[in-house]
Structures are given as C-alpha cells and as structure tokens.
Design a protein around this motif. Structure first.
Motif, short mmCIF file in Angstrom:
data_model
loop_
_atom_site.label_atom_id
_atom_site.label_comp_id
_atom_site.label_asym_id
_atom_site.label_seq_id
_atom_site.Cartn_x
_atom_site.Cartn_y
_atom_site.Cartn_z
N PRO A 269 0.81 -1.26 -0.21
CA PRO A 269 -0.01 0.10 0.19
C PRO A 269 0.50 1.11 -0.12
N ASN A 270 0.14 2.28 -0.36
CA ASN A 270 0.82 3.82 -0.49
C ASN A 270 1.16 4.10 0.82
N PRO A 271 2.43 4.48 1.17
CA PRO A 271 2.79 4.71 2.66
C PRO A 271 2.11 5.85 3.11
N GLU A 272 1.68 6.92 2.44
CA GLU A 272 1.12 8.18 3.07
C GLU A 272 -0.46 7.66 3.35
N GLY A 273 -1.06 6.94 2.29
CA GLY A 273 -2.32 6.44 2.70
C GLY A 273 -2.31 5.76 4.07
N VAL A 274 -1.42 4.77 4.36
CA VAL A 274 -1.42 3.88 5.42
C VAL A 274 -1.37 5.03 6.56
N ARG A 275 -0.54 5.84 6.49
CA ARG A 275 -0.24 6.86 7.71
C ARG A 275 -1.63 7.47 7.87
N ARG A 276 -2.12 7.84 7.00
CA ARG A 276 -3.46 8.64 7.20
C ARG A 276 -4.47 7.81 7.73
N CYS A 277 -4.39 6.82 7.43
CA CYS A 277 -5.60 5.60 7.70
C CYS A 277 -5.30 5.31 9.35
N VAL B 42 -6.84 6.58 14.95
CA VAL B 42 -6.67 7.18 16.43
C VAL B 42 -7.79 8.36 16.69
N ALA B 43 -7.85 9.10 15.79
CA ALA B 43 -8.65 10.30 16.01
C ALA B 43 -9.91 9.77 16.34
N ASP B 44 -10.49 9.11 15.47
CA ASP B 44 -11.88 8.49 15.47
C ASP B 44 -12.14 7.64 17.03
N ALA B 45 -10.93 7.23 17.64
CA ALA B 45 -10.95 6.31 18.84
C ALA B 45 -10.80 7.35 19.87
N GLY B 46 -10.64 8.70 19.69
CA GLY B 46 -10.54 9.72 20.67
C GLY B 46 -9.32 9.61 21.49
N ILE B 47 -8.33 9.13 21.00
CA ILE B 47 -7.02 8.65 21.67
C ILE B 47 -6.09 9.60 21.31
N GLU B 48 -4.77 9.46 22.08
CA GLU B 48 -3.56 10.30 21.62
C GLU B 48 -2.61 9.16 21.24
N PHE B 49 -1.78 9.64 20.14
CA PHE B 49 -0.89 8.69 19.43
C PHE B 49 0.01 7.97 20.69
#
Length: 135
Positions: A8-16, A21-28
């Motif tokens: 897969p496209n690395p930038e697409g993987v990172r965005r996903c 993480v954002a959808d889960a409401g947590i921090e990295f």
C-alpha cells in the motif's frame, strides 16, 4: 506514491492510522501495542516505519509490536479474523504473545528489535492497535 493490495501507499497507510486514532478519541502515545500484519517479507520495514511515522513514535518509545502470523502462518482470507481474535484475547488476559521465528530482524527495523516480544509476557494493555489485513 503508487500502492497496491500487497504494497500500500505509505502516505495512505499513515493517514488511515491517524484517522483511526482520532476516531477512537485517543492520543498517539496511548497505544500500548500493535498487532501487525507483518509477514516476514520485504514489506515489514515499511509497515513498522509507517506505524512509527503515523504515531509520531521513535524506536525508544515505540509500542510493542507482535505478529500472530509468526505462530500460525498466513491463513490467507482468515488472517485478519484470527489476528483480531488474538488481539482481543491479549487485551482481555493482559499479555503479549511472542513473535517467533524472527531472530534475524530485518536490518532496516533492527532499532525496533527491543519492542518485538520473543516470549509470552504479562503486560497490562489498555489500547492495542490491530493493523488492517486485506488477506
């Protein structure tokens, strides 16, 4: 940057990852562990580096990462389901299963070797990320 089902496209993987993480409401930095898609191929360094970049983590503070496939093989269409069950059991019981047969870490991810459990270990998990698996 291209990309395919198997690379897969690395930038697409990172965005996903970032979106999940954002959808889960947590921090990295709250992710305790990652159950990777890891297949012991040329793609493993890309996967680890994508997780590190997406979670803004360095080898020193990278979460533990394990590979269920190291114990059961690549179960093709069942791989994602089996790995999800393995992840849920680890969360429920508070342990990390080992990644076996990986004594020779790929040189590009050698700096992450300390984060790959080689023996089953008790570990209180709160947030366990599961890498997507299309296979």
């Amino acid at each position: 940057m291209g990309g395919s089902m198997t690379a897969p496209n690395p930038e697409g993987v990172r965005r996903c990852i970032r979106a999940a993480v954002a959808d889960a409401g947590i921090e990295f930095d709250e992710v305790d562990a990652v159950n990777g898609h890891l297949t012991a191929t040329f793609a493993d360094p890309y996967e680890v580096k994508n997780w590190a970049a997406a979670l803004e983590r360095t080898p020193e503070n990278f979460p533990y990462i394990n590979a269920t496939k190291s114990m059961v093989g690549h179960c093709l269409g069942a791989a994602g389901s089996i790995e999800c069950v393995a992840t849920i059991l680890q969360l429920y019981k508070g342990f990390l299963h080992p990644s076996i047969n990986c004594e020779d870490i790929h040189p590009e991810i050698a700096q992450y070797a300390e984060k790959i459990p080689h023996k089953c270990m008790e570990y209180p998990l709160r947030i366990f990320a599961k890498a997507g698996s299309v296979s």
